[in-house]
Design a protein around this motif. Structure first.
Motif, PDB file in Angstrom:
ATOM      1  N   GLU A   1     -86.627  77.463 -24.757  1.00 45.71           N
ATOM      2  CA  GLU A   1     -85.226  77.365 -25.164  1.00 45.71           C
ATOM      3  C   GLU A   1     -85.130  76.667 -26.516  1.00 45.71           C
ATOM      4  OE1 GLU A   1     -80.980  75.503 -23.570  1.00 45.71           O
ATOM      5  OE2 GLU A   1     -82.800  75.391 -22.336  1.00 45.71           O
ATOM      6  N   ASP A   2     -84.378  77.270 -27.434  1.00 41.51           N
ATOM      7  CA  ASP A   2     -84.317  76.770 -28.810  1.00 41.51           C
ATOM      8  C   ASP A   2     -83.328  75.619 -28.925  1.00 41.51           C
ATOM      9  OD1 ASP A   2     -84.712  76.478 -31.473  1.00 41.51           O
ATOM     10  OD2 ASP A   2     -83.496  78.195 -32.082  1.00 41.51           O
ATOM     11  N   THR A   3     -83.867  74.422 -28.803  1.00 43.28           N
ATOM     12  CA  THR A   3     -83.073  73.200 -29.005  1.00 43.28           C
ATOM     13  C   THR A   3     -83.856  72.273 -29.917  1.00 43.28           C
ATOM     14  OG1 THR A   3     -84.055  72.027 -27.126  1.00 43.28           O
ATOM     15  CG2 THR A   3     -82.122  73.420 -26.677  1.00 43.28           C
TER      16      THR A   3
ATOM     17  N   ASN B   1     -86.650  70.593 -28.015  1.00 47.37           N
ATOM     18  CA  ASN B   1     -87.749  71.499 -27.673  1.00 47.37           C
ATOM     19  C   ASN B   1     -88.585  71.865 -28.893  1.00 47.37           C
ATOM     20  OD1 ASN B   1     -86.946  71.433 -25.050  1.00 47.37           O
ATOM     21  ND2 ASN B   1     -86.228  73.558 -24.943  1.00 47.37           N
TER      22      ASN B   1
END
Length: 327
Positions: A142-144, A147
């Protein structure tokens, strides 16, 4: 014949005394006007007995040599291609040399087995540790911002894992070289692909101009070298980018990073040396460029570096040496 010569050499005093005694007998026979014939008979008989004794002694020496030879010449290896000993002294020296040679073979064999066991262990460990790394990558898909940060650190862990395996293989003495024609563009792009996320995260420009260049080398070790060089280029470049191109059959990886201090440049390929860059980047191991240089030397691929502080560095792999080696 050699045995007879050795017996004569060792018994030269006895031979000299025998000749002196025969000469004295001749003088006595002449002074006292004794008939010469009895002297001749006595001389011939004495010589015959003396020769028989010498032959017997030579035979005894030969038997001793044959008895000792199987004990010292039990295995034939390159270091044992020694000439036939001409004397018992030489035989003793050869016995010591061969005994030391056998011990060297034994120790070398044990060391090789230990190195092979260590290589097998770390190879298995690397493959096993990559499984949880792959799982963690999936968890961080997940693109955070969090992360991405964790993914960057996980990527560093994977790099160090690969470095362990390369380090062990380079020191094992068995490199499984496979020299063949290689499409340089394919190897470069495969290495670059591993660092895609790093280029994106740091917003670095990437330029690859390799074309259809064909080189003769070992693809696996060339990829290891490129991985280290591209890794360093990304690590020490904050703005600008990395340019990979070929010039006169020389592959160059140029970056616009912090550069290398002039006093550090002659030592950057030394094991464990970090220099100014290592002091700036507290996580530098000092092994990356060392491994790259060692692998390059192993496949006869000259690796050199040039740099200007504050402007960037350029690492060059000269494939002309390999091409000339094939002609």
């Amino acid at each position: 014949m050699n045995d007879m010569k050795e017996v004569l050499r060792k018994n030269r005093l006895a031979v000299a005394l025998f000749l002196v005694m025969e000469a004295l007998n001749l003088v006595v026979f002449v002074l006292y006007d004794i008939m010469v014939e009895p002297f001749l008979y006595a001389a011939v008989l004495g010589c015959a007995i003396f020769v028989i004794m010498l032959v017997a002694a030579a035979g005894h020496e030969r038997r001793r040599a044959e008895e000792r030879r199987p004990a010292v010449v039990s295995i034939q290896t390159e270091w044992q291609n020694l000439p036939r000993p001409a004397s018992l002294l030489e035989m003793d020296y050869q016995a010591m040399i061969e005994a030391l040679g056998r011990e060297l073979d034994r120790v070398s064999s044990e060391n090789y087995k230990e190195r092979q066991d260590m290589t097998d262990y770390y190879t298995t460990w690397v493959h096993q540790i990559k499984t949880p790394i792959a799982v963690m990558k999936l968890k961080l898909s997940e693109d955070t911002p969090e992360n991405r940060a964790l993914g960057a650190e996980l990527f560093r862990i994977e790099q160090y894992v690969d470095m362990v395996l390369q380090y062990v293989r380079l020191g094992s003495g068995s490199h499984d070289l496979m020299v063949q024609e290689v499409k340089l563009n394919d190897v470069v792009r495969e290495s670059v692909r591993k660092y895609t996320s790093q280029f994106i995260e740091k917003r670095l420009r990437l330029e690859v101009m390799v074309g259809d260049e064909i080189v003769i080398t070992d693809q696996k070790w060339l990829a290891c070298i490129l991985d280290q060089l591209i890794s360093n280029a990304v690590k020490y470049t904050a703005t600008g980018g990395v340019r990979i191109f070929v010039e006169n059959h020389v592959l160059k990886i140029a970056d616009t990073g912090i550069g290398i201090a002039p006093e550090d440049l002659p030592r950057i390929f030394e094991k464990g040396y970090t220099g100014l860059n290592g002091r700036i980047d507290k996580k530098a191991s000092g092994l990356g460029l060392y491994l790259a240089k060692k692998a390059a030397d192993m496949i006869n691929l000259p690796l050199t570096a040039g740099s200007v502080m504050g402007e960037g560095s350029t690492f060059s792999l000269d494939f002309n040496a390999q091409t000339s080696g094939q002609n």
